[in-house]
Design a protein around this motif. Structure first.
Motif, PDB file in Angstrom:
ATOM      1  N   LEU A 278      10.778  -4.732   9.953  1.00 56.22           N
ATOM      2  CA  LEU A 278      11.503  -4.664   8.687  1.00 56.22           C
ATOM      3  C   LEU A 278      10.680  -5.227   7.532  1.00 56.22           C
ATOM      4  O   LEU A 278      10.736  -4.715   6.403  1.00 56.22           O
ATOM      5  CB  LEU A 278      12.821  -5.427   8.815  1.00 56.22           C
ATOM      6  N   ALA A 279       9.901  -6.278   7.800  1.00 60.64           N
ATOM      7  CA  ALA A 279       9.141  -6.933   6.732  1.00 60.64           C
ATOM      8  C   ALA A 279       8.016  -6.069   6.184  1.00 60.64           C
ATOM      9  O   ALA A 279       7.488  -6.349   5.097  1.00 60.64           O
ATOM     10  CB  ALA A 279       8.565  -8.258   7.243  1.00 60.64           C
ATOM     11  N   GLN A 280       7.663  -5.013   6.896  1.00 57.97           N
ATOM     12  CA  GLN A 280       6.597  -4.132   6.411  1.00 57.97           C
ATOM     13  C   GLN A 280       7.032  -3.298   5.208  1.00 57.97           C
ATOM     14  O   GLN A 280       6.201  -2.919   4.387  1.00 57.97           O
ATOM     15  CB  GLN A 280       6.161  -3.180   7.532  1.00 57.97           C
ATOM     16  N   PHE A 281       8.325  -3.016   5.096  1.00 62.02           N
ATOM     17  CA  PHE A 281       8.792  -2.120   4.042  1.00 62.02           C
ATOM     18  C   PHE A 281       8.483  -2.611   2.630  1.00 62.02           C
ATOM     19  O   PHE A 281       7.978  -1.839   1.804  1.00 62.02           O
ATOM     20  CB  PHE A 281      10.292  -1.850   4.196  1.00 62.02           C
ATOM     21  N   PRO A 282       8.795  -3.846   2.289  1.00 58.71           N
ATOM     22  CA  PRO A 282       8.553  -4.264   0.902  1.00 58.71           C
ATOM     23  C   PRO A 282       7.088  -4.350   0.517  1.00 58.71           C
ATOM     24  O   PRO A 282       6.782  -4.412  -0.677  1.00 58.71           O
ATOM     25  CB  PRO A 282       9.220  -5.648   0.817  1.00 58.71           C
ATOM     26  N   VAL A 283       6.169  -4.377   1.485  1.00 61.26           N
ATOM     27  CA  VAL A 283       4.744  -4.457   1.137  1.00 61.26           C
ATOM     28  C   VAL A 283       4.055  -3.097   1.229  1.00 61.26           C
ATOM     29  O   VAL A 283       2.826  -3.014   1.105  1.00 61.26           O
ATOM     30  CB  VAL A 283       4.005  -5.495   2.020  1.00 61.26           C
ATOM     31  N   ILE A 284       4.827  -2.044   1.427  1.00 62.09           N
ATOM     32  CA  ILE A 284       4.248  -0.698   1.484  1.00 62.09           C
ATOM     33  C   ILE A 284       3.425  -0.370   0.233  1.00 62.09           C
ATOM     34  O   ILE A 284       2.307   0.151   0.336  1.00 62.09           O
ATOM     35  CB  ILE A 284       5.347   0.360   1.697  1.00 62.09           C
ATOM     36  N   PRO A 285       3.927  -0.659  -0.984  1.00 62.86           N
ATOM     37  CA  PRO A 285       3.125  -0.332  -2.170  1.00 62.86           C
ATOM     38  C   PRO A 285       1.759  -1.005  -2.172  1.00 62.86           C
ATOM     39  O   PRO A 285       0.763  -0.389  -2.587  1.00 62.86           O
ATOM     40  CB  PRO A 285       3.993  -0.832  -3.333  1.00 62.86           C
ATOM     41  N   ALA A 286       1.681  -2.241  -1.689  1.00 63.89           N
ATOM     42  CA  ALA A 286       0.387  -2.929  -1.651  1.00 63.89           C
ATOM     43  C   ALA A 286      -0.564  -2.236  -0.678  1.00 63.89           C
ATOM     44  O   ALA A 286      -1.759  -2.071  -0.969  1.00 63.89           O
ATOM     45  CB  ALA A 286       0.578  -4.385  -1.250  1.00 63.89           C
ATOM     46  N   GLY A 287      -0.057  -1.828   0.475  1.00 62.45           N
ATOM     47  CA  GLY A 287      -0.901  -1.122   1.426  1.00 62.45           C
ATOM     48  C   GLY A 287      -1.399   0.199   0.885  1.00 62.45           C
ATOM     49  O   GLY A 287      -2.564   0.570   1.063  1.00 62.45           O
ATOM     50  N   ALA A 288      -0.510   0.930   0.182  1.00 61.84           N
ATOM     51  CA  ALA A 288      -0.885   2.228  -0.375  1.00 61.84           C
ATOM     52  C   ALA A 288      -1.913   2.074  -1.496  1.00 61.84           C
ATOM     53  O   ALA A 288      -2.914   2.803  -1.540  1.00 61.84           O
ATOM     54  CB  ALA A 288       0.359   2.940  -0.896  1.00 61.84           C
ATOM     55  N   ILE A 289      -1.670   1.136  -2.385  1.00 66.20           N
ATOM     56  CA  ILE A 289      -2.604   0.929  -3.493  1.00 66.20           C
ATOM     57  C   ILE A 289      -3.942   0.407  -2.972  1.00 66.20           C
ATOM     58  O   ILE A 289      -5.014   0.756  -3.477  1.00 66.20           O
ATOM     59  CB  ILE A 289      -2.002  -0.020  -4.543  1.00 66.20           C
ATOM     60  N   GLY A 290      -3.891  -0.433  -1.940  1.00 61.68           N
ATOM     61  CA  GLY A 290      -5.126  -0.909  -1.321  1.00 61.68           C
ATOM     62  C   GLY A 290      -5.937   0.228  -0.722  1.00 61.68           C
ATOM     63  O   GLY A 290      -7.158   0.271  -0.840  1.00 61.68           O
ATOM     64  N   THR A 291      -5.255   1.174  -0.078  1.00 60.41           N
ATOM     65  CA  THR A 291      -5.941   2.348   0.455  1.00 60.41           C
ATOM     66  C   THR A 291      -6.548   3.184  -0.664  1.00 60.41           C
ATOM     67  O   THR A 291      -7.674   3.688  -0.552  1.00 60.41           O
ATOM     68  CB  THR A 291      -4.965   3.205   1.278  1.00 60.41           C
ATOM     69  N   ALA A 292      -5.805   3.339  -1.755  1.00 61.65           N
ATOM     70  CA  ALA A 292      -6.308   4.101  -2.899  1.00 61.65           C
ATOM     71  C   ALA A 292      -7.543   3.443  -3.501  1.00 61.65           C
ATOM     72  O   ALA A 292      -8.435   4.129  -4.022  1.00 61.65           O
ATOM     73  CB  ALA A 292      -5.223   4.233  -3.961  1.00 61.65           C
ATOM     74  N   LEU A 293      -7.624   2.112  -3.432  1.00 60.57           N
ATOM     75  CA  LEU A 293      -8.786   1.413  -3.984  1.00 60.57           C
ATOM     76  C   LEU A 293     -10.087   1.834  -3.314  1.00 60.57           C
ATOM     77  O   LEU A 293     -11.153   1.800  -3.938  1.00 60.57           O
ATOM     78  CB  LEU A 293      -8.600  -0.108  -3.853  1.00 60.57           C
ATOM     79  N   ILE A 294     -10.038   2.224  -2.040  1.00 59.57           N
ATOM     80  CA  ILE A 294     -11.250   2.669  -1.355  1.00 59.57           C
ATOM     81  C   ILE A 294     -11.818   3.894  -2.056  1.00 59.57           C
ATOM     82  O   ILE A 294     -13.025   3.989  -2.333  1.00 59.57           O
ATOM     83  CB  ILE A 294     -10.958   2.972   0.124  1.00 59.57           C
ATOM     84  N   THR A 295     -10.934   4.858  -2.361  1.00 62.67           N
ATOM     85  CA  THR A 295     -11.368   6.061  -3.064  1.00 62.67           C
ATOM     86  C   THR A 295     -11.809   5.744  -4.486  1.00 62.67           C
ATOM     87  O   THR A 295     -12.874   6.180  -4.944  1.00 62.67           O
ATOM     88  CB  THR A 295     -10.229   7.100  -3.093  1.00 62.67           C
ATOM     89  N   ILE A 296     -11.000   4.963  -5.193  1.00 64.44           N
ATOM     90  CA  ILE A 296     -11.274   4.669  -6.606  1.00 64.44           C
ATOM     91  C   ILE A 296     -12.568   3.889  -6.768  1.00 64.44           C
ATOM     92  O   ILE A 296     -13.470   4.278  -7.523  1.00 64.44           O
ATOM     93  CB  ILE A 296     -10.085   3.894  -7.218  1.00 64.44           C
ATOM     94  N   VAL A 297     -12.685   2.781  -6.044  1.00 62.86           N
ATOM     95  CA  VAL A 297     -13.883   1.943  -6.163  1.00 62.86           C
ATOM     96  C   VAL A 297     -15.092   2.661  -5.582  1.00 62.86           C
ATOM     97  O   VAL A 297     -16.203   2.582  -6.140  1.00 62.86           O
ATOM     98  CB  VAL A 297     -13.659   0.577  -5.478  1.00 62.86           C
ATOM     99  N   GLY A 298     -14.897   3.376  -4.468  1.00 64.72           N
ATOM    100  CA  GLY A 298     -16.009   4.099  -3.863  1.00 64.72           C
ATOM    101  C   GLY A 298     -16.610   5.121  -4.811  1.00 64.72           C
ATOM    102  O   GLY A 298     -17.837   5.217  -4.951  1.00 64.72           O
ATOM    103  N   GLN A 299     -15.758   5.893  -5.494  1.00 64.48           N
ATOM    104  CA  GLN A 299     -16.278   6.884  -6.443  1.00 64.48           C
ATOM    105  C   GLN A 299     -16.900   6.214  -7.664  1.00 64.48           C
ATOM    106  O   GLN A 299     -17.898   6.695  -8.208  1.00 64.48           O
ATOM    107  CB  GLN A 299     -15.159   7.843  -6.852  1.00 64.48           C
ATOM    108  N   CYS A 300     -16.328   5.090  -8.101  1.00 69.45           N
ATOM    109  CA  CYS A 300     -16.930   4.346  -9.221  1.00 69.45           C
ATOM    110  C   CYS A 300     -18.323   3.847  -8.855  1.00 69.45           C
ATOM    111  O   CYS A 300     -19.272   3.959  -9.650  1.00 69.45           O
ATOM    112  CB  CYS A 300     -16.041   3.167  -9.613  1.00 69.45           C
ATOM    113  N   VAL A 301     -18.447   3.298  -7.652  1.00 66.02           N
ATOM    114  CA  VAL A 301     -19.747   2.789  -7.202  1.00 66.02           C
ATOM    115  C   VAL A 301     -20.744   3.934  -7.058  1.00 66.02           C
ATOM    116  O   VAL A 301     -21.913   3.825  -7.443  1.00 66.02           O
ATOM    117  CB  VAL A 301     -19.590   2.018  -5.875  1.00 66.02           C
ATOM    118  N   GLY A 302     -20.283   5.063  -6.500  1.00 68.30           N
ATOM    119  CA  GLY A 302     -21.163   6.220  -6.365  1.00 68.30           C
ATOM    120  C   GLY A 302     -21.678   6.720  -7.707  1.00 68.30           C
ATOM    121  O   GLY A 302     -22.808   7.182  -7.817  1.00 68.30           O
ATOM    122  N   ALA A 303     -20.821   6.598  -8.737  1.00 65.39           N
ATOM    123  CA  ALA A 303     -21.213   7.019 -10.089  1.00 65.39           C
ATOM    124  C   ALA A 303     -21.948   5.918 -10.845  1.00 65.39           C
ATOM    125  O   ALA A 303     -22.348   6.112 -11.999  1.00 65.39           O
ATOM    126  CB  ALA A 303     -19.980   7.444 -10.878  1.00 65.39           C
TER     127      ALA A 303
END
Length: 437
Positions: A278-303
Motif C-alpha cells: 500500500l505504501a508504494q502508491f503515494p510515491v509512484i510520482p517520484a518513481g516515474a519522474i525519477g525514471t524520466a530523469l534518465i532520459t532527460i539527463v541522458g539526452q542533455c549529457v549526450g548533447a
C-alpha cells in the motif's frame, strides 16, 4: 540557463512523465491486487507471495542492470544524434538481457527448494509451501520480463513512454482478469496469481517487440541479432554493473531484513507485506519522474548541455516534493479504510496502519533526494559513487539498525521501518552533496 527549456518543452516533459506515472501506478496496483486476491487463500499465501517477490527482484537484477545501462547509453547517443549506434545498442540490450534471463530461469527452476530454504528456512511450513509454488511458476516469466523491460527502456530513451504505458495497461488488465478467474473461480491461490502474471508478461513482451518495428521513430528494429557485440555490451555494463551490484546487495539486505521480520511471526510478516504494497502508491510520482530523469539527463549529457541537466533535475525535485505532500497525506488518512481489503486480523491491521502512516510522513521529506538523484548521477555516467553510498547506507543503517531496533530494543517490525528511514536520510544527504558539487 536560457537554453534549458529549449531541450524539452513543458509538453514534452508531461508527455514523458504522465504515462510513466500511469504505468507505475498500474504495476503497483496489480501487485496490490495480487495480494488482495491471494489473501482469500489465507495469510500464509500472502506471506509466501511477498517473500518470493522480494527474492525475484534479486534474481532478475542482472538483466535489469543491463536495462538500466541501456537506457543511459541509448539516451546519450540519441542526444548526440547518433542513431545508428542507438539501434545497435538496442539490439545488444535485447540479446544480452534475454540470454541472462534464460540463465536465471534455469537457476530458479533447478534450485527452487534449496534457494527458498536457504533464504527463508525459518518461516512457517504453510508459508514455505505457497512460496515454492509461486516461485516455480514465476521463474518461467523471467525471459519475457527481460524482453518487456528492455523494449520499454528503448521507448523511454526515445522519449516515448506512451507505448510502454499502453502495453502495461493491457498487461495489467490481463493479469487482474486472470487473477479473478484462477483465484476466485478455480480456487488456485498462489498458483493462479503466478499463471496470470506469466501470461500477461508473454503478451506484453510480444507486443513491444512488434511495436519496435514501426517506421518513423528514432529507433526501428526490423531484425534482431544473435551475435554478441562485446564493445557495446561493455558500455552497457559500465553503467549497469554498478547499478546491479547496488541492487543485488540491496536485495540481499532486504532479504536479511525480511528474515528478521519473519522471526516476529506471521502477523508481523503479513503486516510488513501489505504495508509495503500500500505504501508504494503515494510515491509512484517520484518513481516515474525519477525514471524520466534518465532520459532527460541522458539526452542533455549526450548533447553536452550539462546546465540543462542540472536545471531539469532541480525543477523536477521541487515538483516531486509538492506532489508527494498531496499523495502521502491522502494515504495517511485513507489507509485505515483500505487495509481491511486484505482480510487482516485486528492485530495485523493495527500494525499495518502504523507502518503505512510512518512511511507517508517520511516519504514527503526524504524520498525524492534518496531515490531520484541516483538517476541523474547515473545518466551523467557517475555510477560508482551512488553504488558505494547505497551499499554502505543499506548495510549499516537498514540492516544493522533493523537488528538493533527490531530485536535488541524490542520494537519489532516498527523498528525495521525506522531503520529504513534512517537509510533514506543518509542517502539523501550524500546524494545532495554529490549533486551540488
Amino acid at each position: 540557463m536560457n537554453s534549458a527549456p529549449s531541450l524539452f518543452t513543458r509538453r514534452q516533459l508531461l508527455s514523458l512523465i504522465i504515462p510513466l506515472i500511469i504505468e507505475q501506478f498500474l504495476s503497483i496496483f496489480v501487485g496490490m491486487a495480487d495480494t488482495v486476491m491471494v489473501s482469500s487463500a489465507g495469510e500464509a499465501a500472502v506471506s509466501g507471495v511477498s517473500l518470493v517477490d522480494t527474492l525475484n527482484v534479486l534474481l532478475v537484477v542482472l538483466f535489469t542492470a543491463l536495462t538500466a545501462g541501456g537506457s543511459v547509453v541509448i539516451s546519450q547517443n540519441l542526444g548526440a544524434k547518433n542513431y545508428k549506434y542507438s539501434v545497435r545498442a538496442s539490439q545488444q540490450l535485447l540479446l544480452s538481457a534475454s540470454a541472462l534471463a534464460i540463465v536465471m530461469t534455469l537457476v530458479a527452476l533447478a534450485g527452487n527448494y534449496w534457494i527458498l530454504h536457504l533464504v527463508f528456512g525459518n518461516v512457517a511450513p504453510d508459508v514455505m509451501e505457497n512460496a515454492r509454488i509461486y516461485f516455480f511458476i514465476m521463474a518461467f516469466s523471467y525471459p519475457f520480463l527481460a524482453v518487456y523491460n528492455s523494449c520499454a527502456a528503448i521507448f523511454r530513451a526515445m522519449g516515448n513512454s506512451k507505448v510502454s504505458m499502453i502495453a502495461s495497461l493491457i498487461m495489467n488488465l490481463m493479469n487482474i482478469c486472470g487473477n479473478a478467474l484462477l483465484v476466485y473461480c478455480f480456487r488456485m491461490g498462489t498458483a493462479g496469481v503466478a499463471i496470470s502474471s506469466l501470461a500477461a508478461r508473454i503478451f506484453a513482451a510480444a507486443a513491444l517487440l512488434l511495436l519496435l518495428r514501426r517506421p518513423k521513430q528514432p529507433i526501428v528494429l526490423r531484425s534482431y541479432t544473435l551475435r554478441f557485440d562485446f564493445p557495446i555490451i561493455r558500455k552497457l555494463l559500465y553503467i549497469g554493473v554498478p547499478s546491479s551490484v547496488e541492487t543485488s546487495i540491496f536485495q540481499v539486505g532486504k532479504l536479511l531484513v525480511l528474515s528478521v521480520v519473519a522471526g516476529f511471526g506471521t502477523s508481523a510478516t503479513t503486516a510488513n507485506a501489505v504495508s509495503n504494497s500500500l505504501a508504494q502508491f503515494p510515491v509512484i510520482p517520484a518513481g516515474a519522474i525519477g525514471t524520466a530523469l534518465i532520459t532527460i539527463v541522458g539526452q542533455c549529457v549526450g548533447a553536452g548541455a550539462y546546465e540543462a541537466a542540472s536545471y531539469y533535475t532541480k525543477k523536477l525535485l521541487l515538483i516531486t516534493h509538492g506532489i508527494l505532500a498531496a499523495t502521502n497525506l491522502v494515504m495517511f488518512f485513507a489507509c485505515p479504510y483500505l487495509l481491511p481489503l486484505y482480510n487482516l486480523t485486528p492485530q495485523t491491521l493495527d500494525t499495518a496502519v502504523l507502518l503505512v502512516r510512518f512511511h507517508c510522513i517520511s516519504a514527503i521529506f526524504l524520498y525524492p533526494e534518496s531515490f531520484m538523484l541516483t538517476n541523474t548521477l547515473r545518466a551523467s555516467s557517475d555510477v560508482k559513487y551512488p553504488m558505494v553510498v547505497s551499499i554502505v547506507s543499506m548495510w549499516v543503517r537498514r540492516v544493522g539498525f533493523s537488528y538493533i531496533l527490531g530485536i535488541y530494543f524490542g520494537l519489532g517490525v516498527l523498528g525495521v521501518w525506522i531503520a529504513m528511514i534512517t537509510d533514506w536520510l543518509c542517502r539523501s544527504i550524500c546524494f545532495m552533496v554529490r549533486f551540488q558539487r
